[in-house]
Scaffold this active site. Structure first.
Site, PDB file in Angstrom:
ATOM      1  N   ARG A  53       0.666  -1.630   0.143  1.00 27.19           N
ATOM      2  CA  ARG A  53      -0.056  -0.365  -0.176  1.00 27.19           C
ATOM      3  C   ARG A  53       0.136   1.272  -0.147  1.00 27.19           C
ATOM      4  NH1 ARG A  53      -2.678  -3.569   2.262  1.00 27.19           N
ATOM      5  NH2 ARG A  53      -0.866  -4.534   2.460  1.00 27.19           N
ATOM      6  N   THR A  54       1.625   1.297   0.533  1.00 26.11           N
ATOM      7  CA  THR A  54       2.266   2.515   1.135  1.00 26.11           C
ATOM      8  C   THR A  54       3.232   3.016  -0.072  1.00 26.11           C
ATOM      9  OG1 THR A  54       2.680   2.068   4.107  1.00 26.11           O
ATOM     10  CG2 THR A  54       4.235   3.519   2.871  1.00 26.11           C
ATOM     11  N   LYS A  82      26.086  -4.788  -3.072  1.00 24.25           N
ATOM     12  CA  LYS A  82      27.919  -5.174  -2.937  1.00 24.25           C
ATOM     13  C   LYS A  82      28.114  -4.174  -1.517  1.00 24.25           C
ATOM     14  CE  LYS A  82      27.239  -3.903  -7.614  1.00 24.25           C
ATOM     15  NZ  LYS A  82      27.402  -3.465  -8.673  1.00 24.25           N
ATOM     16  N   ARG A 103      11.554   3.254   3.465  1.00 20.18           N
ATOM     17  CA  ARG A 103      11.283   2.388   4.236  1.00 20.18           C
ATOM     18  C   ARG A 103      13.013   1.512   3.783  1.00 20.18           C
ATOM     19  NH1 ARG A 103       5.862  -1.379   4.551  1.00 20.18           N
ATOM     20  NH2 ARG A 103       5.436   1.007   5.126  1.00 20.18           N
ATOM     21  N   HIS A 131       5.737   5.980  11.174  1.00 17.70           N
ATOM     22  CA  HIS A 131       4.529   6.279  10.344  1.00 17.70           C
ATOM     23  C   HIS A 131       3.717   7.036  10.402  1.00 17.70           C
ATOM     24  CE1 HIS A 131       3.505   4.310   6.837  1.00 17.70           C
ATOM     25  NE2 HIS A 131       3.270   2.242   7.200  1.00 17.70           N
TER      26      HIS A 131
HETATM   27  C1  NCD Z   1       2.372  -1.189   7.805  1.00 19.92           C
HETATM   28  C2  NCD Z   1       3.421  -0.939   8.119  1.00 19.92           C
HETATM   29  O1  NCD Z   1       4.670  -1.390   7.766  1.00 19.92           O
HETATM   30  O2  NCD Z   1       4.039  -0.986   9.643  1.00 19.92           O
HETATM   31  N1  NCD Z   1       2.196  -1.734   7.121  1.00 19.92           N
HETATM   32  C3  NCD Z   1       1.380   0.229   6.458  1.00 19.92           C
HETATM   33  O3  NCD Z   1       1.947   0.753   5.610  1.00 19.92           O
HETATM   34  N2  NCD Z   1       0.198  -0.203   5.910  1.00 19.92           N
HETATM   35  C4  NCD Z   1       1.860  -2.259   8.617  1.00 19.92           C
HETATM   36  C5  NCD Z   1       2.121  -3.679   9.064  1.00 19.92           C
HETATM   37  O4  NCD Z   1       3.018  -4.207   8.127  1.00 19.92           O
HETATM   38  O5  NCD Z   1       1.645  -4.584  10.222  1.00 19.92           O
END
Ligand code: NCD
Length: 310
Positions: A53-54, A82, A103, A131
């Site tokens: 999703r993100t 590397k 991320r 987040h």
């Molecule tokens: C979350 C995350 O990555 O922290 N997912 C997201 O971004 N929708 C929640 C999760 O992974 O449980």
């Protein structure tokens, strides 16, 4: 604000302004209008951890506004294997993109990355840290469903220890005057420093292991996945896996307008029979990730949306 690392980078007024702009973005996100106000802008998507999703909603946001996206792609095909350091990888980004989304499994990695570059950096999850863009879409969803962010009764349920979404969301909700109930097994309770900070700022917090004992008073139930990948060993994970599962029959005493949210992916925290109840908002919530991120991108890229749309 030049980068978004935690929700502390935004004032309440800035949060509301982002949510207001996100509201205007709805027809564009649905494909009913095309307004290429980010044309010529390039976003670098740097995901060192899995994401559906993100990553995709940042890409959708950028493309629906006429911008383009570079993807680091599978880390195993990049120079990271590397032995390139994160700092060096980031240094390249100033030359390739106008804004970067990162991320990373390491807490603090987004802040570290933003110190390596001139362009704005957005934290899309740093280990068990924060987040903040998930929080923006969570707040958008809550405001859309309840018409306000003020004075709600919200329960955060599940893995509050390792879950970065709830670390960011709890502080933001508290700033808008919500009462918070933290529901988790004791081994996965909210980190003490977060609870202490919230209590010091006068927030009303209940911590309990009792799953939905007070469901009739709640306006929002925010379920989370047990973060298997953050457990030091599999045995510890097995002790708490599947501990809370919300089913349709748990909802008989809920308020009519109580909403159930989840950042997704779900594993088994919400039974499929909940999906068809009017309380289930998690898929709608995921869609709102596009508009919340559109609004944030416009803000960080300093595009005046009102002027550009008129
Ligand atoms: C979350 C995350 O990555 O922290 N997912 C997201 O971004 N929708 C929640 C999760 O992974 O449980």
């Amino acid at each position: 604000m030049t980068s978004l690392i935690t929700m502390d980078d935004l004032t309440n007024e800035e949060i509301i302004s982002i949510l207001d702009i996100a509201e205007q973005m709805l027809p564009i996100a649905r494909g009913e209008a095309y307004t290429p106000i980010l044309s010529g802008k390039v976003l670098a998507n740097l995901f060192f951890e899995p994401s559906t999703r993100t990553r995709m909603s940042f890409e959708a946001a950028m493309k629906r506004l006429g911008g383009s996206v570079l993807n680091l792609g599978d880390v195993s095909t990049s120079s990271v294997v590397k032995g390139e350091t994160l700092f060096d990888t980031m240094q390249m980004m100033d030359g390739y993109a106008d804004i970067a989304v990162i991320r990373h499994p390491r807490q603090g990695a987004a802040k570290y990355s933003s110190d390596a570059v001139e362009i704005p950096v957005i934290n899309a999850g740093d280990g068990a840290g924060h987040h903040p863009t998930q929080t923006l879409l969570d707040l958008f969803t809550i405001r859309k469903c309840h018409g306000t962010l003020e004075g709600l009764q919200v329960a955060l349920v599940g893995d509050l220890r390792y879950g970065r979404t709830v670390h960011s969301l709890s502080g933001a909700l508290a700033r808008f005057g919500s009462s918070l109930t933290f529901i988790s097994p004791s081994s996965l309770s909210m980190p003490r420093e977060i609870v202490q900070d919230l209590r010091n700022s006068g927030v009303d917090i209940v911590e309990t292991e009792d799953f939905l004992g007070s469901i009739e008073s709640l306006d929002v139930i925010y379920m989370t996945r047990i973060q298997k990948e953050r457990f030091p060993d599999e045995e510890e994970y097995r002790k708490v896996a599947g501990v809370f599962c919300l089913t349709a029959k748990d909802l008989v005493n809920a308020k009519k307008n109580m909403i159930i949210m989840h950042p997704l992916p779900r594993v088994n925290e919400i039974a499929p029979d909940v999906d068809s109840t009017p309380h289930a908002k998690y898929f709608e919530q995921a869609f709102y990730g596009v508009v919340a991120r559109m609004a944030l991108l416009c803000r960080l890229l300093e595009v005046d949306v009102q002027e550009a749309i008129e």
